[in-house]
Motif scaffolding. Structure first.
Motif, PDB file in Angstrom:
ATOM      1  N   ARG A 124      -6.287  81.411 -23.437  1.00 42.59           N
ATOM      2  CA  ARG A 124      -6.203  80.133 -24.182  1.00 42.59           C
ATOM      3  C   ARG A 124      -6.312  78.975 -23.192  1.00 42.59           C
ATOM      4  N   ARG A 125      -5.691  79.152 -22.029  1.00 45.56           N
ATOM      5  CA  ARG A 125      -5.842  78.136 -20.992  1.00 45.56           C
ATOM      6  C   ARG A 125      -6.643  78.728 -19.841  1.00 45.56           C
ATOM      7  N   GLY A 126      -7.928  78.468 -19.818  1.00 46.04           N
ATOM      8  CA  GLY A 126      -8.758  78.819 -18.682  1.00 46.04           C
ATOM      9  C   GLY A 126      -9.495  80.139 -18.772  1.00 46.04           C
ATOM     10  N   VAL A 127     -10.590  80.172 -18.053  1.00 48.81           N
ATOM     11  CA  VAL A 127     -11.386  81.392 -17.872  1.00 48.81           C
ATOM     12  C   VAL A 127     -11.445  81.669 -16.381  1.00 48.81           C
ATOM     13  N   GLY A 128     -11.206  82.917 -16.002  1.00 47.10           N
ATOM     14  CA  GLY A 128     -11.339  83.302 -14.591  1.00 47.10           C
ATOM     15  C   GLY A 128     -12.437  84.332 -14.473  1.00 47.10           C
ATOM     16  N   CYS A 129     -13.174  84.307 -13.378  1.00 47.96           N
ATOM     17  CA  CYS A 129     -14.286  85.257 -13.235  1.00 47.96           C
ATOM     18  C   CYS A 129     -14.612  85.464 -11.754  1.00 47.96           C
ATOM     19  N   ASP A 130     -15.129  86.661 -11.435  1.00 47.73           N
ATOM     20  CA  ASP A 130     -15.565  86.890 -10.059  1.00 47.73           C
ATOM     21  C   ASP A 130     -17.049  86.551  -9.878  1.00 47.73           C
ATOM     22  N   ARG A 131     -17.643  85.934 -10.862  1.00 44.81           N
ATOM     23  CA  ARG A 131     -19.024  85.460 -10.753  1.00 44.81           C
ATOM     24  C   ARG A 131     -19.072  83.983 -11.106  1.00 44.81           C
ATOM     25  N   GLY A 132     -19.862  83.230 -10.361  1.00 49.02           N
ATOM     26  CA  GLY A 132     -19.930  81.793 -10.582  1.00 49.02           C
ATOM     27  C   GLY A 132     -20.686  81.456 -11.851  1.00 49.02           C
ATOM     28  N   VAL A 133     -20.436  80.261 -12.351  1.00 46.78           N
ATOM     29  CA  VAL A 133     -21.162  79.774 -13.517  1.00 46.78           C
ATOM     30  C   VAL A 133     -22.663  79.785 -13.228  1.00 46.78           C
ATOM     31  N   ASP A 134     -23.456  80.161 -14.212  1.00 43.85           N
ATOM     32  CA  ASP A 134     -24.923  80.156 -14.093  1.00 43.85           C
ATOM     33  C   ASP A 134     -25.466  81.168 -13.097  1.00 43.85           C
ATOM     34  N   THR A 135     -24.693  82.219 -12.807  1.00 45.91           N
ATOM     35  CA  THR A 135     -25.231  83.295 -11.971  1.00 45.91           C
ATOM     36  C   THR A 135     -25.176  84.580 -12.785  1.00 45.91           C
ATOM     37  N   GLN A 136     -26.264  85.311 -12.824  1.00 39.95           N
ATOM     38  CA  GLN A 136     -26.284  86.575 -13.576  1.00 39.95           C
ATOM     39  C   GLN A 136     -25.998  87.769 -12.681  1.00 39.95           C
ATOM     40  N   ILE A 137     -26.231  87.580 -11.394  1.00 39.59           N
ATOM     41  CA  ILE A 137     -26.054  88.700 -10.463  1.00 39.59           C
ATOM     42  C   ILE A 137     -25.101  88.290  -9.341  1.00 39.59           C
ATOM     43  N   PRO A 138     -24.467  89.257  -8.692  1.00 37.15           N
ATOM     44  CA  PRO A 138     -23.536  88.915  -7.609  1.00 37.15           C
ATOM     45  C   PRO A 138     -24.220  88.115  -6.493  1.00 37.15           C
ATOM     46  N   GLN A 139     -23.491  87.152  -5.983  1.00 37.08           N
ATOM     47  CA  GLN A 139     -24.002  86.338  -4.875  1.00 37.08           C
ATOM     48  C   GLN A 139     -23.574  86.953  -3.545  1.00 37.08           C
ATOM     49  N   HIS A 140     -24.219  86.539  -2.465  1.00 39.24           N
ATOM     50  CA  HIS A 140     -23.894  87.059  -1.140  1.00 39.24           C
ATOM     51  C   HIS A 140     -23.626  85.907  -0.175  1.00 39.24           C
ATOM     52  N   SER A 141     -22.971  86.236   0.924  1.00 36.96           N
ATOM     53  CA  SER A 141     -22.666  85.215   1.929  1.00 36.96           C
ATOM     54  C   SER A 141     -23.903  84.828   2.719  1.00 36.96           C
ATOM     55  N   ILE A 142     -24.726  85.826   3.007  1.00 35.66           N
ATOM     56  CA  ILE A 142     -25.909  85.556   3.841  1.00 35.66           C
ATOM     57  C   ILE A 142     -27.152  86.148   3.194  1.00 35.66           C
ATOM     58  N   TYR A 143     -28.223  85.352   3.167  1.00 34.55           N
ATOM     59  CA  TYR A 143     -29.545  85.833   2.763  1.00 34.55           C
ATOM     60  C   TYR A 143     -30.462  85.630   3.958  1.00 34.55           C
ATOM     61  N   LEU A 144     -31.184  86.696   4.306  1.00 33.23           N
ATOM     62  CA  LEU A 144     -32.116  86.640   5.439  1.00 33.23           C
ATOM     63  C   LEU A 144     -33.517  86.977   4.938  1.00 33.23           C
ATOM     64  N   TRP A 145     -34.469  86.148   5.277  1.00 35.83           N
ATOM     65  CA  TRP A 145     -35.876  86.443   4.959  1.00 35.83           C
ATOM     66  C   TRP A 145     -36.654  86.502   6.271  1.00 35.83           C
ATOM     67  N   ASN A 146     -37.317  87.628   6.499  1.00 36.18           N
ATOM     68  CA  ASN A 146     -38.222  87.721   7.650  1.00 36.18           C
ATOM     69  C   ASN A 146     -39.295  88.761   7.345  1.00 36.18           C
ATOM     70  N   ASP A 147     -40.020  89.188   8.363  1.00 37.42           N
ATOM     71  CA  ASP A 147     -41.134  90.125   8.123  1.00 37.42           C
ATOM     72  C   ASP A 147     -40.668  91.434   7.504  1.00 37.42           C
ATOM     73  N   GLU A 148     -39.390  91.763   7.664  1.00 37.47           N
ATOM     74  CA  GLU A 148     -38.866  93.016   7.089  1.00 37.47           C
ATOM     75  C   GLU A 148     -38.500  92.839   5.608  1.00 37.47           C
ATOM     76  N   GLY A 149     -38.686  91.645   5.072  1.00 39.89           N
ATOM     77  CA  GLY A 149     -38.358  91.385   3.664  1.00 39.89           C
ATOM     78  C   GLY A 149     -37.093  90.561   3.544  1.00 39.89           C
ATOM     79  N   LYS A 150     -36.417  90.702   2.381  1.00 42.88           N
ATOM     80  CA  LYS A 150     -35.193  89.932   2.137  1.00 42.88           C
ATOM     81  C   LYS A 150     -33.990  90.860   2.303  1.00 42.88           C
ATOM     82  N   GLN A 151     -33.012  90.416   3.051  1.00 45.11           N
ATOM     83  CA  GLN A 151     -31.780  91.203   3.177  1.00 45.11           C
ATOM     84  C   GLN A 151     -30.572  90.336   2.833  1.00 45.11           C
ATOM     85  N   GLU A 152     -29.534  91.001   2.309  1.00 43.49           N
ATOM     86  CA  GLU A 152     -28.329  90.280   1.890  1.00 43.49           C
ATOM     87  C   GLU A 152     -27.116  90.885   2.573  1.00 43.49           C
ATOM     88  N   TYR A 153     -26.161  90.054   2.921  1.00 43.47           N
ATOM     89  CA  TYR A 153     -24.941  90.531   3.577  1.00 43.47           C
ATOM     90  C   TYR A 153     -23.735  89.812   2.983  1.00 43.47           C
TER      91      TYR A 153
END
Lengths: 239, 359
Positions: A147-176
């Motif tokens: 009734r008071r508040g919604v809590g979630c482990d996913r941010g508003v307007d995100t459908q998939i889990p977020q990551h701390s680091i995104y790396l793009w290079n010749d090996e493709g995209k990696q997430e950490y």
């Protein structure tokens, strides 16, 4: 993996003065064997930080008068029974109340959608699937609606889990996403099971609670699968 | 290993409360006493119920606890020299807050004092013990980006001045009253002084030193402050890496006397994000995310509830290791001098309107 877990556990035991104990693989859960030879199930999600913080939101009345939990987890390489057991126990842990009724739909093997009611009248939906490709990141979401508040482990307007680091290079995209400096570089499964073992060594009162919860969670999962197969709700007595 | 007998002094710094859990739980430490700067700081300290006795006079604390080997100096910037001198004269090891002093003569005197006393003096730059930063450093060291070309970084927070008033005082924060420029009547000592981390991190990530810096202060979000709260800096490292930093207090806050739930107006009260471009690729990095989120009590606003704030564990581990094994901490006074010099360079650039040569 077990060797990695025990090496890390020894490091933390030494650092924080926890008593003797080591981790072994059980049938459904990793187990802690303590100094007297007794073994206890490890429930790593109960000490995972995002779930501790979500629970804290209820316990500290940041969220007041909870109505519904909306959980989802889609993964691979795990049985539906184990996946359901984890999510149903997590739901009871966060709701702070036992499930008294459940109904499920799906084939009970690849997909299972569960609706449950807790003794404190809170409802929950739990969406589970095991058909995510093996190399894909686990998709999950845990939302608490009050009734008071919604809590979630996913941010508003995100459908998939977020990551701390995104790396793009010749090996493709990696997430950490690294969450533990003391156990840096280890897989999440190792980190959270080692932390769970530390929790049991630090607070022995949890051993019996977790053992009972683990056993109950498997019964809940079996009941949910049975419900899906029979298209019939199950109630407390059947757990 | 024999636990290090440790104390805290000052208790007016914004990071003070972040040490409590680590000092209590770490078996390698024995937290024996605290010494507050004044009655008000003592009152706030007592709210946390650590069970560790608190004094108002450092001499009285030492008289009761002559076993103290190390002190966390958790005081306002303008108290640091005096506090360090107190410790150095007695051979007590020091964990200093992130800004030892902005006065470079005083800074050099601190280095001399610490060297002469033969004590450990570690500077609290906790980002080094953040697991995301650790991964970032590893990816760069492993050559995943190749030679770095550019680093953009934010170290943006709410303003702590309402809970820690010294951070809004030019004298207490910057050490003296220096007008930003001839036509800007604000003073040095605001947001820039609170945010050394990104100036330090780029030195670690590139392995290079500052070449030059240009900085600009924007109109304050908080008209009451006499120090700057919005500032931008851009420049070059000696290896050619360009940078753009935002070390502002750009997130507004409730004006709480004691930090607690509902402090933030903007959902995320503190962020350190980096965008790094190298010859082989790019990185986007959020050092404090992802987290969990809610819009519950006390203010029903969408809020980030942080899931990781354990940097102080690694920081204290290193401090203990350095004391017991006679090692030099990674972030020591000599290393940190260039970071402080660059921050002073930012203020000089704001004054002159020109880029300031540092290297």
């Amino acid at each position: 993996m077990i060797e990695q877990m025990n090496k890390s556990l020894d490091f933390l035991r030494d650092k924080y003065g926890f008593p003797q104990g080591n981790i072994s693989a059980g049938q459904e859960f990793f187990m802690l064997k303590d100094a007297d030879g007794s073994t206890y199930e490890l429930l790593p999600y109960r000490i995972e930080r995002r779930f501790s913080e979500l629970k804290k939101m209820i316990d500290s009345n940041t969220l007041e008068d909870v109505s519904t939990l909306r959980f989802a987890k889609f993964t691979s390489g795990i049985t539906m029974k184990k996946l359901l057991a984890e999510q149903l126990d997590l739901a009871e842990f966060i709701a702070g109340s036992p499930i008294i009724r459940g109904f499920a739909s799906g084939d009970g093997e690849n997909v299972c959608n569960v609706i449950v009611r807790f003794a404190n009248s809170i409802s929950a939906s739990i969406e589970c699937g095991t058909k995510l490709p093996a190399n894909a990141t686990v998709l999950d979401r845990h939302e608490i609606i009050a009734r008071r508040g919604v809590g979630c482990d996913r941010g508003v307007d995100t459908q998939i889990p977020q990551h701390s680091i995104y790396l793009w290079n010749d090996e493709g995209k990696q997430e950490y996403t690294d969450v533990d400096t003391e156990l840096f570089g280890l897989p999440d499964e190792v980190i959270w099971n080692v932390r769970a073992a530390c929790a049991l060594l630090k607070e022995p009162v949890l051993k019996k609670l977790w053992h009972e919860a683990a056993s109950r969670s498997l019964k809940l999962a079996e009941a949910a699968i049975a419900s899906a197969r029979t298209n019939t709700p199950v109630t407390t007595g059947e757990f | 290993m024999k636990p290090v007998k440790i104390a805290m002094m000052g208790m007016t710094h914004g990071h003070t409360r972040k040490y409590y859990q680590t000092l209590i739980e770490n078996q390698k430490l024995d937290w024996v006493a605290s010494c507050a700067q004044d009655e008000e700081a003592k009152k706030v300290y007592e709210l946390y119920q650590t069970g560790v006795p608190c004094y108002l006079d450092p001499e009285a604390m030492l008289a009761e606890h002559p076993e103290i080997e190390a002190v966390v100096i958790a005081s306002a910037n303008d108290q640091h020299f005096k506090d360090m001198e107190f410790c150095a004269k007695r051979g007590i090891h020091i964990l200093s807050m992130k800004i030892p002093t902005f006065d470079m003569d005083e800074y050099d005197a601190m280095i001399e004092m610490v060297d002469k006393a033969g004590i450990i003096c570690q500077i609290e730059l906790e980002m080094h013990y953040n697991p995301v930063v650790k991964r970032l450093q590893k990816l760069i060291t492993d050559g995943k980006l190749g030679k770095l070309l550019s680093v953009q970084a934010t170290n943006i927070t709410l303003s702590p001045v309402w809970a820690f008033p010294w951070q809004g005082s030019p004298e207490a924060s910057y050490g003296k009253r220096v007008q930003l420029s001839a036509d800007d009547h604000r003073f040095r000592g605001g947001a820039l002084c609170d945010h050394p981390h990104i100036f330090d991190l780029i030195r670690w990530l590139t392995g290079s030193s500052f070449e030059s810096v240009f900085a600009q202060a924007a109109p304050n979000l908080r008209r009451e402050l006499e120090v700057e709260d919005m500032v931008l800096a851009a420049g070059k490292m000696q290896d050619g890496t360009a940078f753009l930093f935002d070390p502002s207090w750009s997130r507004l806050e409730e004006r709480l006397k004691v930090p607690g739930p509902g402090w933030e107006l903007f959902p995320k009260r503190m962020e350190v994000n980096l965008t790094i471009t190298g010859e082989k690729g790019m990185i986007q990095c959020d050092c404090f995310g992802p987290n969990v989120y809610h819009n519950g009590a006390p203010n029903d606003r969408y809020t980030v509830q942080y899931t990781y704030f354990d940097e102080w564990i690694g920081l204290i581990d290193e401090f203990v290791d350095c004391i017991r094994n006679h090692k030099q901490p990674k972030i020591n006074l000599k290393w940190h001098r260039e970071t402080i010099a660059c921050m002073n360079g930012c203020y000089e650039s704001i004054r002159s309107g020109q880029a300031v040569k540092l290297g």
